[in-house]
Scaffold this motif. Structure first.
Motif, PDB file in Angstrom:
ATOM      1  N   PHE A 105     -20.822 -17.447   7.372  1.00 36.51           N
ATOM      2  CA  PHE A 105     -21.065 -16.172   6.693  1.00 36.51           C
ATOM      3  C   PHE A 105     -20.093 -16.031   5.528  1.00 36.51           C
ATOM      4  CE2 PHE A 105     -22.612 -15.326  11.019  1.00 36.51           C
ATOM      5  CZ  PHE A 105     -23.902 -14.892  10.715  1.00 36.51           C
ATOM      6  N   PRO A 106     -20.405 -16.647   4.391  1.00 39.18           N
ATOM      7  CA  PRO A 106     -19.500 -16.554   3.232  1.00 39.18           C
ATOM      8  C   PRO A 106     -19.248 -15.081   2.887  1.00 39.18           C
ATOM      9  CG  PRO A 106     -21.325 -18.063   2.807  1.00 39.18           C
ATOM     10  CD  PRO A 106     -21.641 -17.366   4.088  1.00 39.18           C
ATOM     11  N   ASN A 107     -18.000 -14.740   2.770  1.00 37.43           N
ATOM     12  CA  ASN A 107     -17.640 -13.339   2.536  1.00 37.43           C
ATOM     13  C   ASN A 107     -17.580 -13.048   1.031  1.00 37.43           C
ATOM     14  OD1 ASN A 107     -16.053 -10.993   2.071  1.00 37.43           O
ATOM     15  ND2 ASN A 107     -15.408 -11.064   4.206  1.00 37.43           N
ATOM     16  N   PRO A 108     -18.505 -12.244   0.506  1.00 35.85           N
ATOM     17  CA  PRO A 108     -18.546 -11.999  -0.942  1.00 35.85           C
ATOM     18  C   PRO A 108     -17.279 -11.335  -1.478  1.00 35.85           C
ATOM     19  CG  PRO A 108     -20.478 -11.079   0.152  1.00 35.85           C
ATOM     20  CD  PRO A 108     -19.538 -11.487   1.225  1.00 35.85           C
ATOM     21  N   SER A 109     -16.713 -10.403  -0.681  1.00 36.02           N
ATOM     22  CA  SER A 109     -15.544  -9.685  -1.194  1.00 36.02           C
ATOM     23  C   SER A 109     -14.301 -10.578  -1.219  1.00 36.02           C
ATOM     24  CB  SER A 109     -15.280  -8.409  -0.393  1.00 36.02           C
ATOM     25  OG  SER A 109     -15.169  -8.700   0.961  1.00 36.02           O
ATOM     26  N   LYS A 138       0.829  -1.206   0.000  1.00 40.14           N
ATOM     27  CA  LYS A 138       0.000   0.000   0.000  1.00 40.14           C
ATOM     28  C   LYS A 138       0.869   1.263   0.000  1.00 40.14           C
ATOM     29  CE  LYS A 138      -3.283  -1.878   3.000  1.00 40.14           C
ATOM     30  NZ  LYS A 138      -4.160  -1.686   4.128  1.00 40.14           N
ATOM     31  N   PRO A 182      -9.075   3.894  -6.103  1.00 37.81           N
ATOM     32  CA  PRO A 182      -9.510   3.397  -4.788  1.00 37.81           C
ATOM     33  C   PRO A 182      -9.766   1.890  -4.754  1.00 37.81           C
ATOM     34  CG  PRO A 182     -10.733   5.381  -5.405  1.00 37.81           C
ATOM     35  CD  PRO A 182      -9.918   4.989  -6.597  1.00 37.81           C
ATOM     36  N   LYS A 183     -10.132   1.315  -5.911  1.00 44.03           N
ATOM     37  CA  LYS A 183     -10.444  -0.119  -5.916  1.00 44.03           C
ATOM     38  C   LYS A 183      -9.217  -0.976  -5.557  1.00 44.03           C
ATOM     39  CE  LYS A 183     -13.097  -3.562  -8.200  1.00 44.03           C
ATOM     40  NZ  LYS A 183     -12.718  -4.554  -9.160  1.00 44.03           N
ATOM     41  N   VAL A 233     -14.936 -13.331  -4.499  1.00 44.99           N
ATOM     42  CA  VAL A 233     -14.635 -12.885  -5.871  1.00 44.99           C
ATOM     43  C   VAL A 233     -13.158 -13.020  -6.234  1.00 44.99           C
ATOM     44  CG1 VAL A 233     -16.599 -11.340  -6.147  1.00 44.99           C
ATOM     45  CG2 VAL A 233     -14.499 -10.458  -5.161  1.00 44.99           C
ATOM     46  N   PHE A 236      -7.444  -0.876  -3.021  1.00 45.21           N
ATOM     47  CA  PHE A 236      -7.461  -1.263  -1.611  1.00 45.21           C
ATOM     48  C   PHE A 236      -8.430  -2.405  -1.327  1.00 45.21           C
ATOM     49  CE2 PHE A 236      -6.034   3.142  -1.826  1.00 45.21           C
ATOM     50  CZ  PHE A 236      -4.804   3.005  -1.215  1.00 45.21           C
ATOM     51  N   LYS A 237      -9.343  -2.643  -2.265  1.00 48.66           N
ATOM     52  CA  LYS A 237     -10.302  -3.740  -2.082  1.00 48.66           C
ATOM     53  C   LYS A 237      -9.761  -5.064  -2.614  1.00 48.66           C
ATOM     54  CE  LYS A 237     -14.503  -1.035  -2.401  1.00 48.66           C
ATOM     55  NZ  LYS A 237     -15.825  -1.023  -3.010  1.00 48.66           N
TER      56      LYS A 237
END
Lengths: 84, 220
Positions: free
Chosen positions: B111-115, B39, B50-51, B118, B53-54
């Protein structure tokens, strides 16, 4: 309500990796999608997970999602109205 | 007649250092973590996206390397479907696969994490590069046990010499979490991308794209 809004902002920044933002940068009434915070469809799914995991809430009718996820405030209002 | 392709730019990110065309672009002593390093390196290049950081660890690595390889290039002169992206690695998306598994392994806390989900495919890294730049050419993520200059050269030459693309961003982007049970769990990361073009150019590097040169640059 203010405490819940602040908590939601922190949760969203953390879970959605909005690293360039602080809670103060997010307007509680600004749109979360489109021109506002610019969230995408994956973020929408993450918001659903936050609601379920942290607040134990499910959105019964998918058609309500658009209104619930309009802004931070609308999410906070949904939590306040439905949390047992 | 054997067709010759050329390396225009190359970028290496490893050991807390970023090298562009052999010159040190950024380095960081004792970063707190891989994330701290990548980072800080990203911010140091004044890239607004900004994307970034995701993204997961692997995509951040490949994305930043590609941004730097393309920075001083003439990529805009190509049509979007003339640009290919070919990347090899060894650990696929295992790092994120393991993070995702943590969100689904407990049936009582499911709780499957969508982020995370992907990024549970390594070619998503290529997708991030293509989305950023609007590339619509051939792209492939190939798994290889280790850096393989022969496979890399053959694959890229095949794409370029058969008219499937006029230039190619290609190389090796590996991110491997340290699974040893040690206190300092530093990951291993090693990223090397080149911009390869069909024609000679006035770029400073302008080296022939062959196994010898690729090995030389990768080991530098």
């Amino acid at each position: 309500m203010d405490t819940l809004i602040k908590e939601l902002k922190e949760e969203i920044i953390n879970e959605l990796n909005l690293e360039d933002l602080t809670p103060d940068d997010i307007d509680a009434d600004a749109a979360l999608f489109g021109d506002g915070l610019g969230l995408d469809s994956i973020d929408a799914l993450s918001l659903i997970v936050i609601l379920e995991k942290k607040y134990g809430l499910k959105i019964g009718n998918p058609d309500d999602g658009k209104e619930i996820f309009r802004s931070i405030r609308s999410i906070a209002e949904f939590i306040k109205a439905n949390k047992k | 007649m054997k067709k010759q392709n050329y390396i225009s730019n190359h970028c290496i990110i490893r050991n807390n250092k970023v090298l562009l065309n052999g010159e040190m672009l950024f380095s960081m002593e004792n970063p707190l973590s891989y994330n701290d390093f990548i980072k800080t390196a990203f911010r140091s290049q004044q890239i607004t996206y900004p994307k970034f950081f995701k993204m997961d660890n692997l995509s951040k690595l490949g994305f930043l390397t590609s941004e730097l390889v393309l920075k001083s290039s003439k990529i805009k002169e190509y049509k979007e479907n003339e640009i290919a992206v070919i990347i090899f690695n060894s650990s696929s998306s295992l790092d994120t696969d393991m993070d995702y598994y943590e969100t689904i392994k407990d049936k009582a806390n499911y709780f499957p994490n969508p982020s995370l989900f992907v990024y549970t495919l390594p070619n998503i890294m290529i997708g991030e590069i293509c989305i950023r730049n609007g590339f619509k050419g051939e792209n492939m993520l190939l798994i290889s046990q280790q850096f393989n200059s022969i496979a890399l050269t053959e694959t890229v030459n095949n794409i370029l010499n058969n008219g499937k693309a006029k230039c190619c961003i290609a190389g090796w982007v590996e991110y491997k979490r340290n699974t040893d049970n040690t206190f300092f769990q530093n990951p291993f990361y090693d990223s090397f991308l080149c911009l390869i073009e069909k024609n000679e150019n006035d770029n400073k590097v302008n080296a022939e794209f062959n196994i010898e040169n690729i090995n030389k640059i990768y080991k530098s």
